[in-house]
Design an enzyme around this catalytic site. Structure first.
Site, mmCIF file in Angstrom:
data_model
loop_
_atom_site.group_PDB
_atom_site.id
_atom_site.type_symbol
_atom_site.label_atom_id
_atom_site.label_comp_id
_atom_site.label_asym_id
_atom_site.label_seq_id
_atom_site.Cartn_x
_atom_site.Cartn_y
_atom_site.Cartn_z
ATOM 1 N N ASN A 101 17.463 -49.317 -94.552
ATOM 2 C CA ASN A 101 16.723 -48.510 -95.525
ATOM 3 C C ASN A 101 15.273 -48.336 -95.113
ATOM 4 O OD1 ASN A 101 14.629 -49.625 -97.769
ATOM 5 N ND2 ASN A 101 15.808 -51.336 -96.892
ATOM 6 N N MET A 103 13.083 -47.033 -97.822
ATOM 7 C CA MET A 103 12.785 -46.450 -99.126
ATOM 8 C C MET A 103 11.285 -46.299 -99.382
ATOM 9 S SD MET A 103 15.537 -47.956 -101.738
ATOM 10 C CE MET A 103 17.203 -47.377 -101.684
ATOM 11 N N PHE A 105 9.142 -48.342 -101.380
ATOM 12 C CA PHE A 105 8.729 -48.678 -102.764
ATOM 13 C C PHE A 105 8.756 -47.507 -103.752
ATOM 14 C CE2 PHE A 105 5.539 -52.111 -101.041
ATOM 15 C CZ PHE A 105 6.598 -52.861 -100.579
#
Ligand code: FMN
Length: 331
Positions: A101, A103, A105
């Site tokens: 991943n 992402m 946050f």
């Protein structure tokens, strides 16, 4: 049968809140007690909890309390709302039992998440750790201000905090753990806690470490953390290493699950040994490549006080918490 593994990872992820709500309605039950213990006035019915990043906004706290978790780490929460990184942000490899991943946050922001935790804690004693991180627009020399603001915001409702400066997905974040920066970064946080303690009970603060650190760096980080009266460590975050992977994930982003197992165990060994006589006072949470009940028990034998999972939830399913409880009680 795990039908969600037939779906593309992003779609399975997007459907998971609804599926988990339904699952927990059908399979709800009290928190299984195994190897219960209390630390710093926090009572853990069992040692297995949910890792940071699964429930970033504390939307599903009721689900976790019904499916057997001994505690939950929500977040990473950032002060202000922020979107995920652009483009593809997750993938999985069944052959490697791994997730990838980047992402970065995604968060509803502190105000929204605060009410989720507050509402839950009004009706449940399940320990909730709040994992805190900076917004990506905040420069590193001002990062401490984001963490202090989050500490202040959540102090009345969190059982403990996890300071995340180990995610590989926020540019420059890991630099905060470098020897030249860590002391300067931690000091204002601990000062803020001292001020909050004048009115409220002291809340433990743990530091989450990267698995990609050299042993000497880990030891230096532990020493600086002890000087600053931190209460424990979460070992570890995702890795930038791609060693031994069958699936060619992109070079950026963090890998979790089985390929992280060795590095996570090594960090646990180094930290346990280095803490030495301080160890009994500190809380160590082991996370990274815990894929079976035996992995959970092994981490506890190695010195972890608590264990967390993320990737096992995807590959083994939400019954994992009760399976581990059953195996412990059957031992
Ligand atoms: C999709 C995904 C998102 C994550 N988000 C966060 C996060 O927001 N904050 C954090 O501290 N760790 C985050 N993590 C890392 C996990 O908390 C954990 O440290 C790591 O995945 C290793 O555990 P595992 O092998 O059981 O997955 C994330 C991991 C994954 C796979």
């Amino acid at each position: 049968m795990k039908p969600w593994l037939w779906l593309p990872p992003q779609l399975a992820h997007d459907l998971s809140p609804l599926a988990l709500q339904l699952y927990s309605l059908i399979n709800r039950g009290p928190t299984p007690a195994w190897n219960s213990f209390a630390w710093n006035k926090i009572v853990f019915e069992n040692r297995l909890g949910l890792a940071g990043g699964v429930d970033k906004n504390g939307d599903l706290l009721n689900v976790w309390s019904h499916i057997g978790c001994g505690f939950v780490e929500i977040g990473t929460v950032t002060p202000d709302y922020q979107k995920p990184n652009p483009g593809k942000i997750m993938d999985r490899s069944t052959a490697d039992e791994a997730l990838w991943n980047k992402m970065g946050f995604p968060s509803l922001g502190a105000s929204e998440v605060f009410y989720n935790v507050k509402n839950f804690k009004q009706q449940s004693s399940l320990p909730v750790f709040v994992n805190i991180g900076k917004n990506r627009v905040t420069e590193n020399d001002k990062a401490h201000l984001d963490y202090v603001a989050l500490l202040q915001r959540f102090y009345s409702v969190a059982d403990a905090f996890v300071v995340n400066i180990s995610s590989p997905n926020t540019f420059g974040l890991r630099e905060l753990a470098q020897p030249a920066n860590l002391n300067k970064f931690l000091k204002p946080l601990l000062k803020a806690r001292t001020e909050l303690n004048e009115e409220q009970a002291e809340k433990p603060i743990l530091l989450k470490l990267s698995p990609d650190l050299e042993s000497d760096d880990i030891k230096r980080i532990i020493d600086t953390s002890l000087e600053n009266k931190l209460d424990g460590f979460v070992l570890t975050n995702t890795t930038l290493s791609r060693d031994g992977l069958k699936k060619p994930f992109p070079p950026e982003g963090g890998v979790s699950g089985k390929p992280l197992q060795a590095a996570s165990k090594k960090a646990l060994q180094i930290v346990s040994a280095h803490l030495n006589s301080e160890k009994s006072k500190k809380l160590i949470i082991s996370v990274g490549g815990v894929m079976t009940a035996d992995d959970v028990f092994e981490r506890i034998e190695m010195g972890a006080d608590l264990v967390e999972i993320y990737t096992a939830l995807i590959f083994k399913g939400p019954n994992f918490f009760r399976e581990v409880a059953g195996q412990f009680n059957g031992k």
